[in-house]
Design a protein around this motif. Sequence first.
Motif, PDB file in Angstrom:
ATOM      1  N   UNK A  90       2.449  -1.018   2.618  1.00  0.00           N
ATOM      2  CA  UNK A  90       1.405  -2.033   2.433  1.00  0.00           C
ATOM      3  C   UNK A  90       0.290  -1.484   1.546  1.00  0.00           C
ATOM      4  N   UNK A  91      -0.301  -2.372   0.769  1.00  0.00           N
ATOM      5  CA  UNK A  91      -1.426  -2.000  -0.099  1.00  0.00           C
ATOM      6  C   UNK A  91      -2.486  -3.092  -0.001  1.00  0.00           C
ATOM      7  N   UNK A  92      -3.733  -2.681  -0.032  1.00  0.00           N
ATOM      8  CA  UNK A  92      -4.831  -3.642  -0.020  1.00  0.00           C
ATOM      9  C   UNK A  92      -4.985  -4.223  -1.427  1.00  0.00           C
ATOM     10  N   UNK A  93      -5.273  -5.517  -1.509  1.00  0.00           N
ATOM     11  CA  UNK A  93      -5.462  -6.176  -2.795  1.00  0.00           C
ATOM     12  C   UNK A  93      -6.943  -6.157  -3.178  1.00  0.00           C
ATOM     13  N   UNK A  94      -7.242  -6.609  -4.383  1.00  0.00           N
ATOM     14  CA  UNK A  94      -8.636  -6.747  -4.806  1.00  0.00           C
ATOM     15  C   UNK A  94      -9.407  -7.670  -3.882  1.00  0.00           C
TER      16      UNK A  94
ATOM     17  N   UNK B  28      -2.679 -14.184   3.583  1.00  0.00           N
ATOM     18  CA  UNK B  28      -4.043 -14.519   3.180  1.00  0.00           C
ATOM     19  C   UNK B  28      -4.415 -13.892   1.833  1.00  0.00           C
ATOM     20  N   UNK B  29      -3.506 -13.085   1.286  1.00  0.00           N
ATOM     21  CA  UNK B  29      -3.747 -12.490  -0.021  1.00  0.00           C
ATOM     22  C   UNK B  29      -4.554 -11.198   0.012  1.00  0.00           C
ATOM     23  N   UNK B  30      -4.693 -10.591   1.176  1.00  0.00           N
ATOM     24  CA  UNK B  30      -5.529  -9.395   1.302  1.00  0.00           C
ATOM     25  C   UNK B  30      -4.708  -8.106   1.304  1.00  0.00           C
ATOM     26  N   UNK B  31      -3.391  -8.249   1.483  1.00  0.00           N
ATOM     27  CA  UNK B  31      -2.480  -7.102   1.509  1.00  0.00           C
ATOM     28  C   UNK B  31      -1.217  -7.505   0.764  1.00  0.00           C
ATOM     29  N   UNK B  32      -0.596  -6.554   0.083  1.00  0.00           N
ATOM     30  CA  UNK B  32       0.729  -6.753  -0.494  1.00  0.00           C
ATOM     31  C   UNK B  32       1.658  -5.726   0.127  1.00  0.00           C
TER      32      UNK B  32
ATOM     33  N   UNK C 108       3.640  -7.531  11.946  1.00  0.00           N
ATOM     34  CA  UNK C 108       3.158  -8.901  12.111  1.00  0.00           C
ATOM     35  C   UNK C 108       1.758  -9.051  11.517  1.00  0.00           C
ATOM     36  N   UNK C 109       0.908  -8.097  11.781  1.00  0.00           N
ATOM     37  CA  UNK C 109      -0.457  -8.121  11.250  1.00  0.00           C
ATOM     38  C   UNK C 109      -0.443  -8.053   9.723  1.00  0.00           C
ATOM     39  N   UNK C 110       0.382  -7.193   9.162  1.00  0.00           N
ATOM     40  CA  UNK C 110       0.469  -7.043   7.706  1.00  0.00           C
ATOM     41  C   UNK C 110       0.983  -8.332   7.071  1.00  0.00           C
TER      42      UNK C 110
END
Length: 163
Positions: free
Chosen positions: A107-111, A90-94, A82-84
Amino acid sequence: MHGLQALSDLPGLDEAEQYCWQQFLECSLNLVAAVDVCLREAHDLSIRDVLLLELLSRPNRRGHRLSALAETLRVSQGQLSTQIRRLEGQGWVTRSPTRGDPRGILPRITGEGHSRLHAAMETYARGVRMHYLDQLEHEQMVDLADSCRRINGSLGTVGARPD
């Protein structure tokens, strides 16, 4: 925190032990809440969001599996998913599928997530200093860290909460 005073009559603990536990519990809950407020007000991120983004920012050749992340953060895989999804919105994780397991996701962190994390870590550090470190002399800080290390060592690995 008046609600915790009900814990002052724990069977099997003497008065000093009860006081020690009650102060530790109240302090740890208050510290996490105080740093969480700092992060929410400045960045609209919870402390759990920052901890997750920080974990995702660490290099990992095989990716960050949900089960390992959930265990590290002491949450269920459902809570973490749910958090992911929220952070992804919000565009902070893919999220991408894992190799060999079509049901799994990595999950991966975005720029943008890295940028948000960098700014949030400065606030996080200020909150830790203001609410925790500034309250202690250097020797007290070292002693407390050693006590926490010993306690953590005796706990071993405590798994994440089940869904």
